[in-house]
Design a protein around this motif. Structure first.
Motif, PDB file in Angstrom:
ATOM      1  N   HIS A 103       0.803  -1.194  -0.013  1.00 36.55           N
ATOM      2  CA  HIS A 103      -0.315   0.050   0.318  1.00 36.55           C
ATOM      3  C   HIS A 103       1.016   1.127   0.034  1.00 36.55           C
ATOM      4  O   HIS A 103       0.501   2.172  -0.093  1.00 36.55           O
ATOM      5  CB  HIS A 103      -0.730  -0.010   1.352  1.00 36.55           C
TER       6      HIS A 103
ATOM      7  N   LEU B  27       2.039   2.325  -3.314  1.00 37.87           N
ATOM      8  CA  LEU B  27       1.124   2.571  -4.396  1.00 37.87           C
ATOM      9  C   LEU B  27       1.085   3.915  -3.488  1.00 37.87           C
ATOM     10  O   LEU B  27       0.533   4.734  -4.580  1.00 37.87           O
ATOM     11  CB  LEU B  27      -0.732   1.768  -3.911  1.00 37.87           C
ATOM     12  N   MET B  28       1.002   3.941  -2.780  1.00 43.33           N
ATOM     13  CA  MET B  28       0.335   5.413  -2.534  1.00 43.33           C
ATOM     14  C   MET B  28       1.516   6.190  -2.920  1.00 43.33           C
ATOM     15  O   MET B  28       1.323   7.381  -3.122  1.00 43.33           O
ATOM     16  CB  MET B  28       0.309   5.558  -1.135  1.00 43.33           C
ATOM     17  N   SER B  29       2.330   5.992  -3.045  1.00 42.57           N
ATOM     18  CA  SER B  29       3.970   6.855  -3.288  1.00 42.57           C
ATOM     19  C   SER B  29       3.385   7.635  -5.126  1.00 42.57           C
ATOM     20  O   SER B  29       3.384   8.338  -5.759  1.00 42.57           O
ATOM     21  CB  SER B  29       5.341   5.628  -3.295  1.00 42.57           C
ATOM     22  N   LEU B  30       2.749   6.341  -5.882  1.00 41.09           N
ATOM     23  CA  LEU B  30       2.189   6.299  -6.897  1.00 41.09           C
ATOM     24  C   LEU B  30       1.278   7.579  -7.038  1.00 41.09           C
ATOM     25  O   LEU B  30       1.104   7.985  -8.027  1.00 41.09           O
ATOM     26  CB  LEU B  30       2.496   5.046  -7.159  1.00 41.09           C
ATOM     27  N   ASP B  31       0.184   7.159  -6.281  1.00 43.21           N
ATOM     28  CA  ASP B  31      -0.843   7.922  -6.193  1.00 43.21           C
ATOM     29  C   ASP B  31      -0.186   9.686  -5.050  1.00 43.21           C
ATOM     30  O   ASP B  31      -1.966   9.802  -4.500  1.00 43.21           O
ATOM     31  CB  ASP B  31      -1.884   6.997  -6.002  1.00 43.21           C
TER      32      ASP B  31
ATOM     33  N   ASP C  20      -1.214  11.834  -5.759  1.00 44.78           N
ATOM     34  CA  ASP C  20      -1.898  13.109  -5.794  1.00 44.78           C
ATOM     35  C   ASP C  20      -3.558  12.953  -5.404  1.00 44.78           C
ATOM     36  O   ASP C  20      -4.375  14.183  -5.444  1.00 44.78           O
ATOM     37  CB  ASP C  20      -1.127  14.087  -6.896  1.00 44.78           C
ATOM     38  N   ASP C  21      -3.501  11.311  -5.801  1.00 43.18           N
ATOM     39  CA  ASP C  21      -4.855  11.679  -5.182  1.00 43.18           C
ATOM     40  C   ASP C  21      -5.302  11.012  -3.793  1.00 43.18           C
ATOM     41  O   ASP C  21      -5.174   9.903  -4.150  1.00 43.18           O
ATOM     42  CB  ASP C  21      -5.489   9.888  -6.037  1.00 43.18           C
TER      43      ASP C  21
ATOM     44  N   ALA D 221      -7.737   8.375  -3.852  1.00 45.78           N
ATOM     45  CA  ALA D 221      -6.635   6.442  -3.256  1.00 45.78           C
ATOM     46  C   ALA D 221      -5.528   6.250  -1.508  1.00 45.78           C
ATOM     47  O   ALA D 221      -6.010   5.652  -1.277  1.00 45.78           O
ATOM     48  CB  ALA D 221      -6.086   6.951  -4.625  1.00 45.78           C
ATOM     49  N   ILE D 222      -4.980   7.938  -1.299  1.00 48.95           N
ATOM     50  CA  ILE D 222      -4.531   6.778  -0.005  1.00 48.95           C
ATOM     51  C   ILE D 222      -5.266   7.153   0.791  1.00 48.95           C
ATOM     52  O   ILE D 222      -4.945   5.958   1.381  1.00 48.95           O
ATOM     53  CB  ILE D 222      -4.302   8.707  -0.037  1.00 48.95           C
TER      54      ILE D 222
ATOM     55  N   ARG E 239      -5.795   3.697   0.606  1.00 49.57           N
ATOM     56  CA  ARG E 239      -4.509   2.876   0.840  1.00 49.57           C
ATOM     57  C   ARG E 239      -4.621   2.482   2.699  1.00 49.57           C
ATOM     58  O   ARG E 239      -4.348   1.734   3.103  1.00 49.57           O
ATOM     59  CB  ARG E 239      -3.325   3.071   0.823  1.00 49.57           C
TER      60      ARG E 239
END
Lengths: 106, 712
Positions: B368, B371-375, B377-378, B381-382, B385
């Motif tokens: 997670h 994935l948070m580092s990828l998302d 700005d979202d 989504a954060i 996660r």
């Protein structure tokens, strides 16, 4: 004492009672008491119903032979002799049953 | 002729007939003397009749004198006849009595000898006595009694004690072949034949003596058995009084048998021990069966395995209780050591499984975070996660609670839960950690709830999932299905299910499967097909234990190369399902000043931030000593102390006591990674206001603080 008592006394004074009859009666009454005292044992005599009444009849005869001297001499004399005869017959029957009947020792 | 003469004739003839009948009739009807008397009487009567006849027939009066004489003799003779009859009757009674006595003597199975005490001879003997002596009656009768009866004891001859009864004394009878026979003899004086005799009756007690000897020998054997045993053996009556105590047990009290017999159990035991023992004795006597229990003596602290068995009387009812007490102190010590070793081993092996689970959780959290580092700005989504990460942390928390549970310090909570919800959450998490496995969910819509501990059933799921994952190292399909069934759907099993409704969980993988031998041992503790250090062998066995503890059943079906299916049946509950909250809880904010005490800097930092977010002003102390100082200086401002229990130096307990000395009304919330049992409970008993189990989340902390702050 009433009239009847006076009559008996007058009869007694005129009576000719024999001494031997008195003796017979006294001994008979003594035997009667002895028989009554041993009645349970004497009832075990075979056919005691014939034997004991014979004695009672003899005793009656002994009483009557005394009493007849006081009153009703004729009648009681008859009765006395009838008692002897009946006692004799009862004893004969008893002997028949005991000595000729079913063998039943005392 | 006067008519009276007729009756006299009858008298004469009747008497004559009777006389003839006596003379000619049955001779044995009367004894001779009685017969003679009777005959004489009839002869007199006959003569009397004849005399009367002569007189009244008018033949002669010469017989009058004889008539008078016979008349007097008649009643006398009749008296003689009656007397003779009475003699006859009593003689017959005597003969009957003697005959009866003879028959009795002949029929009794006791030897009877009649002794003439004057002549010292045997007057009579019954067949049994003759047989016992070994001679015929003829050989014994009139012989000197000492020759047979009591040859060895002439000094104690009962004849010398004439008139005194000898009651059941053991004597010896000398038999014809010279052997001495033990007898039980009774002697009584009897009156026989007009003289006193001795009636000796005796019983052959040879067999009785032999039986007594055998019994004595048997008793001796049993006594030596009981006395030589290393166990304590004793007998108590229904009032718990000692009837017997073997040497081993007596040695505990150091008293001789005479002193303990009749003593109550309470003489040697405490009131508490006596009460418990009396209850057990009563129970054994009531049920009539043996009971056993372990018992620790307060006298010396030793452990005993005590078996109480009823001793039944002739009527089948228990009259006493035999107690066999085996000292198992050494065994208990060894058992405790073994259990400790086993526990340590199990904890060691369990650690591997826990590490495995924690790795999965960390893997989920790590995934997670990536994935948070990828998302980045979202925000939505954060948040999503973060929620999932929080769930993973919660799972980790539960895992530690299971560890505490294993150490018998944690507490399980059974409530009505939805298996579907649990399966959905577990598969979701598992799916994230094992991307190579495709999960197929088939959850029944109308699935009944189950009465279970959420965490434990979750552990079962995880164990099954991990097992499936291990069976499919290269990935595969995992089918998870739930459905409602009844006991009728569970036919053909090795077990007989209890009647009722069940919730079925099926977990099927497409892995390599198991052979028959492996299936047979699948649930065995520590059995694993993995290499050394790779598997604990406890996963399935703990799953089995948990399912059994929930009143359920677990089956496995598998074939090599065809995958494996686990079926878990859990009893369904009619109660409504209690939702288990997994989403981020709402935190109730508060006001006031909190003193946070913890030796872990990380915990101190995070805790301070959490409390500040919750609206509190926070003072922090890194140990107990500092906490006491800060509290002393700021006690008027401080509303509550959140105190870690385990700290180096001044621990939580001591810190609490010092704070109490400063302010008896201090409000303290105790926090610990250990359970509330043990030291924590002692601190709570000393007045601590509450306890919170580490790790805790913000809501739990807020709730606990709010609860304590609201106290009067």
């Amino acid at each position: 004492m009433g009239m009847y008592g006076a009559f008996l006394l007058s009869q007694w004074s005129r009576a000719m009672i024999q001494e031997n009859e008195i003796v017979m009666l006294i001994i008979g009454l003594g035997v009667f008491i002895f028989v009554l005292g041993n009645r349970p044992q004497l009832k075990r005599i075979p056919h005691a119903d014939w034997f004991l009444p014979a004695f009672y009849l003899l005793l009656a005869g002994w009483i009557l032979t005394v009493v007849e001297n006081i009153l009703w001499g004729e009648v009681l004399n008859y009765l006395e002799h009838i008692c002897y005869a009946a006692a004799s017959l009862l004893l004969a029957v008893w002997c028949w049953k005991v000595f000729r009947g079913k063998k039943e020792a005392i | 002729m006067h008519p009276v003469a007729v009756f006299d004739t009858i008298t004469f003839l009747g008497s004559l007939t009777a006389l003839v009948l006596i003379a000619t009739g049955w001779k044995r009807a009367l004894r001779r003397d009685a017969k003679l008397l009777l005959g004489g009487f009839f002869a007199l009567l006959m003569l009397y009749g004849l005399c009367l006849f002569m007189e009244w027939a008018g033949i002669t009066t010469a017989l009058d004198t004889m008539e008078d004489f016979i008349g007097a003799l008649l009643p006398m003779f009749f008296a003689f006849v009656v007397y003779a009859f009475l003699q006859e009757i009593s003689g017959r009674d005597l003969r009957i009595s003697e005959d009866r006595l003879r028959r009795i003597l002949d029929s009794v199975q006791t030897g009877v000898v009649v002794i003439d005490p004057e002549a010292h001879t045997i007057a009579d003997v019954n067949p049994v006595a003759a047989e016992m002596i070994g001679s015929s009656r003829e050989e014994i009768v009139n012989k000197v009694c000492h020759k047979f009866i009591c040859p060895a004891e002439q000094g104690a001859c009962p004849i010398t004690d004439l008139g005194q009864n000898v009651d059941k004394s053991e004597r010896v009878l000398l038999t014809a072949n010279g052997t001495a026979m033990p007898i039980l003899k009774t002697v009584v004086p009897v009156w026989l034949g007009g003289r006193e005799h001795l009636l000796e009756s005796f019983l052959d007690i040879t067999e009785l003596k032999q039986a007594e000897d055998a019994l004595r020998a048997s008793e001796e054997e049993y006594r030596s058995l009981v006395e030589s045993t290393e166990d304590s053996v004793y007998l108590v009556d229904s009032d718990c009084k000692y009837l017997f105590m073997n040497e081993k047990h007596r040695s505990r009290f150091g008293l001789p048998q005479e002193e303990v017999v009749g003593s109550p159990y309470s003489r040697f035991h405490s009131e508490e021990e006596t009460k418990a023992f009396v209850a057990r004795v009563k129970e054994v006597m009531e049920i009539g069966k043996s009971l056993w229990h372990e018992y620790r003596s307060q006298r010396d602290g030793r452990y005993f395995l005590r078996t109480l068995s009823p001793v039944k009387g002739a009527d089948g009812r228990a009259v006493a209780v035999t107690v066999v007490s085996k000292d198992i102190t050494e065994r208990k010590s060894l058992e405790a050591q073994l259990q400790h070793v086993q526990r340590m081993e199990a904890i060691g092996t369990l650690a591997g499984g826990i590490a495995h689970n924690f790795n999965n959780l960390l893997m989920g959290i790590g995934g997670h975070l990536s994935l948070m580092s990828l998302d980045a700005d979202d925000a939505e989504a954060i948040r999503d996660r973060l929620k999932k990460m929080e769930q993973l942390v919660e799972s980790g928390t539960q895992l530690t609670s299971h560890l505490l549970g294993y150490a018998r310090e944690g507490r399980y909570e059974v409530k009505t839960i939805s298996l579907n919800q649990l399966v959905a959450e577990a598969t979701d998490t598992f799916g994230m950690t094992k991307k190579e496995i495709t999960i197929h969910l088939e959850l029944a819509d109308d699935l009944l709830g189950i009465q279970a501990d959420y965490g434990q059933i979750e552990q079962v799921l995880w164990n099954l999932f991990v097992n499936a994952s291990d069976a499919m190292p290269g990935g595969g399909d995992l089918f998870v299905k739930t459905m409602s069934v009844t006991h009728d759907d569970m036919q053909g099993k090795l077990y007989v299910p209890k009647h009722g409704s069940y919730v079925l969980l099926m977990v099927t993988d497409t892995g390599e499967g198991m052979d028959e031998k492996t299936i047979g041992r699948a649930f065995d503790p520590f059995f694993t097909t993995k290499g050394i250090g790779q598997g604990t062998g406890l996963g399935l066995s703990s799953a089995y234990g948990i399912v059994k503890a929930h009143g359920g059943y677990i089956d496995v079906e598998s074939k090599l190369g065809s995958g494996t299916t686990f079926k878990v049946y859990l009893p369904a509950s009619e109660k409504s399902v209690q939702e288990v909250a997994r989403s981020a809880p709402e935190v109730v904010k508060g006001t006031g000043t909190v003193l946070l005490v913890d030796d872990e800097e990380l915990v101190l930092e995070v805790g301070k931030e959490l409390l500040e977010v919750m609206g509190y002003r926070v003072l922090a102390a890194k140990d107990g000593k500092e906490a006491v100082e800060i509290y002393r200086e700021n006690q008027d401002d401080l509303d509550i102390v959140v105190l870690d229990m385990v700290m180096p130096g001044v621990g939580g307990g001591e810190t609490f006591d010092r704070l109490k000395e400063i302010n008896t009304n201090v409000r303290v919330l105790l926090a610990s990674g250990f359970s509330v049992d043990g030291e924590a409970s002692q601190i709570l008993e000393r007045g601590c206001n509450g306890f919170i189990q580490k790790p805790f989340n913000m809501k739990e902390l807020a709730d606990k603080i709010g609860e304590i702050m609201s106290m009067p």
